[in-house]
Design a protein around this motif. Structure first.
Motif, PDB file in Angstrom:
ATOM      1  N   LEU A 379      46.189  25.444  49.723  1.00  0.00           N
ATOM      2  CA  LEU A 379      45.748  26.524  51.581  1.00  0.00           C
ATOM      3  C   LEU A 379      45.361  27.634  50.095  1.00  0.00           C
ATOM      4  O   LEU A 379      46.257  28.259  49.643  1.00  0.00           O
ATOM      5  CB  LEU A 379      47.452  26.469  51.712  1.00  0.00           C
ATOM      6  N   PRO A 380      44.344  27.773  50.929  1.00  0.00           N
ATOM      7  CA  PRO A 380      43.550  29.508  50.134  1.00  0.00           C
ATOM      8  C   PRO A 380      45.063  30.643  50.653  1.00  0.00           C
ATOM      9  O   PRO A 380      45.129  31.706  49.706  1.00  0.00           O
ATOM     10  CB  PRO A 380      42.873  29.694  50.899  1.00  0.00           C
ATOM     11  N   PRO A 416      40.915  31.499  39.268  1.00  0.00           N
ATOM     12  CA  PRO A 416      39.496  31.232  40.410  1.00  0.00           C
ATOM     13  C   PRO A 416      39.339  32.260  41.401  1.00  0.00           C
ATOM     14  O   PRO A 416      38.939  32.754  41.802  1.00  0.00           O
ATOM     15  CB  PRO A 416      39.765  29.966  40.716  1.00  0.00           C
ATOM     16  N   LEU A 417      41.286  32.984  41.413  1.00  0.00           N
ATOM     17  CA  LEU A 417      40.806  33.414  42.497  1.00  0.00           C
ATOM     18  C   LEU A 417      40.105  34.948  42.167  1.00  0.00           C
ATOM     19  O   LEU A 417      40.100  36.173  43.316  1.00  0.00           O
ATOM     20  CB  LEU A 417      42.872  34.113  42.434  1.00  0.00           C
ATOM     21  N   LEU A 418      40.123  35.478  40.766  1.00  0.00           N
ATOM     22  CA  LEU A 418      38.919  36.809  40.139  1.00  0.00           C
ATOM     23  C   LEU A 418      38.143  36.870  40.996  1.00  0.00           C
ATOM     24  O   LEU A 418      36.697  37.223  41.643  1.00  0.00           O
ATOM     25  CB  LEU A 418      39.181  36.780  39.115  1.00  0.00           C
ATOM     26  N   ASP A 419      37.305  35.586  41.360  1.00  0.00           N
ATOM     27  CA  ASP A 419      35.961  35.268  42.190  1.00  0.00           C
ATOM     28  C   ASP A 419      35.973  34.417  43.468  1.00  0.00           C
ATOM     29  O   ASP A 419      35.418  33.420  43.219  1.00  0.00           O
ATOM     30  CB  ASP A 419      34.863  35.321  41.032  1.00  0.00           C
ATOM     31  N   GLY A 421      36.255  35.074  46.499  1.00  0.00           N
ATOM     32  CA  GLY A 421      35.132  35.460  48.019  1.00  0.00           C
ATOM     33  C   GLY A 421      35.522  35.694  48.405  1.00  0.00           C
ATOM     34  O   GLY A 421      35.567  37.122  49.579  1.00  0.00           O
ATOM     35  N   ASP A 422      37.426  36.458  47.785  1.00  0.00           N
ATOM     36  CA  ASP A 422      38.078  36.966  49.016  1.00  0.00           C
ATOM     37  C   ASP A 422      38.857  38.205  48.561  1.00  0.00           C
ATOM     38  O   ASP A 422      39.909  37.945  47.763  1.00  0.00           O
ATOM     39  CB  ASP A 422      39.477  35.399  49.482  1.00  0.00           C
ATOM     40  N   GLY A 463      33.376  44.561  41.722  1.00  0.00           N
ATOM     41  CA  GLY A 463      35.140  44.427  42.466  1.00  0.00           C
ATOM     42  C   GLY A 463      34.169  45.299  44.124  1.00  0.00           C
ATOM     43  O   GLY A 463      33.450  46.440  43.801  1.00  0.00           O
ATOM     44  N   SER A 464      34.937  44.879  44.886  1.00  0.00           N
ATOM     45  CA  SER A 464      34.394  45.962  46.531  1.00  0.00           C
ATOM     46  C   SER A 464      35.797  46.187  46.702  1.00  0.00           C
ATOM     47  O   SER A 464      34.789  47.215  47.740  1.00  0.00           O
ATOM     48  CB  SER A 464      34.694  44.080  47.404  1.00  0.00           C
TER      49      SER A 464
END
Length: 632
Positions: A379-380, A416-419, A421-422, A463-464
């Motif tokens: 689960l993301p 993997p969480l570094l890229d 999209g969230d 980064g956004s």
């Protein structure tokens, strides 16, 4: 606040023969009216005590409102004054119980029971010595007799049994044994902590107590930090990961990230620009943090990093006076100073509490291992939530906790969480890596993890949110403080370019961390050409005239470092307004900034050739500025 001691209460003395100011009975009745709505205390183990106090307070209010004596005798005035003191003590006790957490009240049960018991006895004692003529009405006398009746026994048996079970849980953790989940579930359900929200409320109450009062508990088992960590562990273990609202998880913990106090420049290490934990002085008279200057010397340098002078020896003399000043400043700003805590890493020094007791460390370690396992979830939202919780734990954790998180395999799972999209997941991931990098032993595994450095650089550049870019810069600053990693970081595509971009256009915090990272990178002479080619020289020269956030001083340190290498000298001389900006610092900068500017100008004159020498000599106001420094 209401201080809870070992259960001993003050024996009040009724001294006759003195004149006391009269306390109106109706004022005492109003004090009763403040206490009554707060009773009974909404925890089962204090219910009998608080109901008994409620009955006494309600009866007392009736008695006091019915008193008609306008001019009480001296003895009556004394009794009313003593009654005011008892009621004030009761109000403080009840307010303390209302703002405290359930688990904290449970561990304080013996002391609290005695306080409730003694307050009841004090009220009865006052009426025992009240002159008979003060209560003329027969009904008042009967009510007063009711106030003299028995008090409740000192301790609730069921609560006392539960208290011993909580102490047993802390003892298990102290011996590094995980508590039985079923025992923990039963204890928490009996306390009324039956879901994540109730645990969050419990943690918030503990956090508020830690923020407002100094902990003065008689035994280590009553540590508020221990209790906080146990509740946090139980929340995760018993009620699992909440897969909605992951972005708001930080509100449940005490380590909410806040604007950090500005560190005085004299307290910063000239090498790392971080707060010095163990200041030492070298043979040139300059002071550095022990770990930074040790790294400098171990890499083969024989000169003073700040002055460039040859070191007569490598002896490091502790600067005890400065260490004392830094320790005092840390105490005033609630920043842990103990070097072993390593709590003042890049991007954020201060926390409200340091996890350093055995029960707290073990409970936090078990929580961290549970959360690392949740990073493997399909689960993301669960992965995002786990990253956020790890971010918070790593911020205040001990070196043991940070090492345990990395050793459990957290870094490859965070990458993997570094890229992904969230933005929430990306920010939590890069910040967790930043906080884990504070521990020196974690720096190598972080940089070596496949894709980690690349991911941090991607967040740094693209980064956004501003916070993501700030924390990515802080992570590179922290990682680049390790001598063995400077070249690896500088050689990673986009690392130096991203830092230079942030120096030009980032927030104050982002620019400061980016400049500091460039300084760390530039201490490795082979990295200077990379900084120059990326436009780093021009970027930091532009900051020399900066007046906000102490950036000019840090920029001057970078310019001085670049000026020690031939490529850097050429770049500083060629930078638009470079020499005039250094002279500007001589005139207007802080003492540290002026030292860096003088060091940079000296390097230009010594090793920059005739052209550089002439340019420096022609700089307007240079001589006047140097004279001013000599005589100031």
């Amino acid at each position: 606040g209401f201080g809870v001691g070992r259960g001993k209460t003050e024996k009040r003395k009724f001294t006759m023969g003195r004149e006391y100011p009269v306390v109106p009975p109706r004022s005492l009745a109003s004090l009763c009216d403040q206490i009554a709505p707060l009773l009974p205390i909404p925890v089962f183990f204090l219910r009998r005590h608080s109901l008994s106090l409620l009955r006494k307070v309600q009866l007392l209010s009736l008695v006091l409102r019915s008193v008609t004596a306008s001019s009480p005798s001296a003895s009556s005035a004394l009794c009313l004054r003593e009654l005011h003191a008892v009621l004030t003590k009761a109000l403080n006790l009840v307010q303390f119980c209302h703002r405290s957490s359930r688990v904290h009240l449970l561990l304080l049960l013996p002391q609290l029971s005695i306080h409730f018991h003694d307050i009841g006895l004090d009220i009865s004692t006052v009426f025992d010595v009240l002159p008979p003529g003060f209560l003329l009405d027969l009904d008042l006398r009967e009510n007063a007799l009711l106030l003299r009746r028995r008090s409740e026994p000192p301790c609730d048996p069921k609560g006392d049994r539960l208290r011993h079970e909580i102490i047993a849980v802390l003892d298990e953790l102290r011996h590094e044994r995980p508590p039985d989940p079923e025992d923990l579930r039963r204890i928490f359900f009996e306390l009324g902590l039956q879901n994540r929200d109730e645990c969050d409320d419990e943690m918030e109450r503990l956090r508020e107590v830690m923020m407002k009062t100094e902990e003065q508990e008689p035994e280590p088992s009553l540590s508020l930090v221990d209790l906080f960590c146990v509740v946090r562990y139980a929340k995760q273990l018993l009620f699992g990961i909440e897969c909605s609202g992951a972005s708001s998880v930080e509100s449940a913990d005490w380590e909410s990230e806040k604007e950090e106090p500005e560190i005085p420049e004299d307290y910063r290490c000239p090498i790392s620009l971080e707060l010095m934990r163990d200041p030492v002085t070298v043979s040139t008279g300059q002071t550095y943090d022990r770990s930074s200057i040790t790294h400098w010397l171990e890499t083969g340098h024989v000169t003073c990093p700040k002055s460039g002078q040859l070191l007569k020896n490598t002896e490091l003399v502790p600067n005890l006076a400065l260490r004392s000043l830094i320790s005092r400043w840390c105490t005033e700003h609630s920043i842990p100073f103990d070097e072993s805590s390593e709590a003042a890493g890049a991007g954020g020094a201060g926390t409200l509490a340091v996890i350093n007791s055995k029960p707290a460390i073990e409970a936090t370690r078990l929580t961290a291992l549970f959360l690392v396992d949740q990073l493997r979830s399909d689960l993301p939202s669960a992965r995002t939530h786990a990253a956020c919780e790890l971010r918070v734990i790593a911020r205040s954790g001990s070196p043991l906790i940070r090492a345990a998180i990395v050793n459990a395999g957290a870094i490859p799972l965070l990458v993997p969480l570094l890229d992904c999209g969230d933005p929430v997941a990306e920010e939590n991931s890069v910040t967790a890596i930043l906080n884990l990098s504070i521990h020196d032993g974690n720096k190598e595994p972080i940089v070596s993890a496949e894709g980690c450095l690349e991911g941090i650089i991607r967040v740094l550049r693209f980064g956004s949110t501003e916070t993501m870019r700030e924390n990515a810069a802080a992570a590179l600053f922290s990682l680049s403080s390790a001598a063995a990693l400077k070249e690896r970081i500088a050689s990673e595509p986009g690392a130096v370019d991203g830092l230079v971009e942030l120096v030009r256009s980032g927030s104050i915090r982002a620019r400061r961390d980016a400049v500091s990272a460039l300084f760390n990178i530039a201490t490795k002479k082979d990295n200077v050409p990379r900084v120059v080619m990326a436009g780093g020289t021009d970027a930091v020269v532009e900051l020399l005239r900066e007046t906000d956030g102490g950036l000019a001083e840090e920029a001057a340190a970078v310019v001085a470092m670049l000026a020690r290498q031939a490529d850097g000298i050429v770049a500083v001389v060629a930078a638009p307004g470079g020499i005039s900006a250094l002279v500007w610092v001589l005139r207007t900068g802080s003492p540290k900034a002026k030292e860096h500017a003088v060091a940079a100008l000296l390097e230009l004159c010594r090793h920059g050739g005739q052209d550089a020498l002439e340019r420096v000599a022609r700089a307007p106001l240079l001589v006047r500025s140097l004279h001013s420094l000599l005589y100031s």
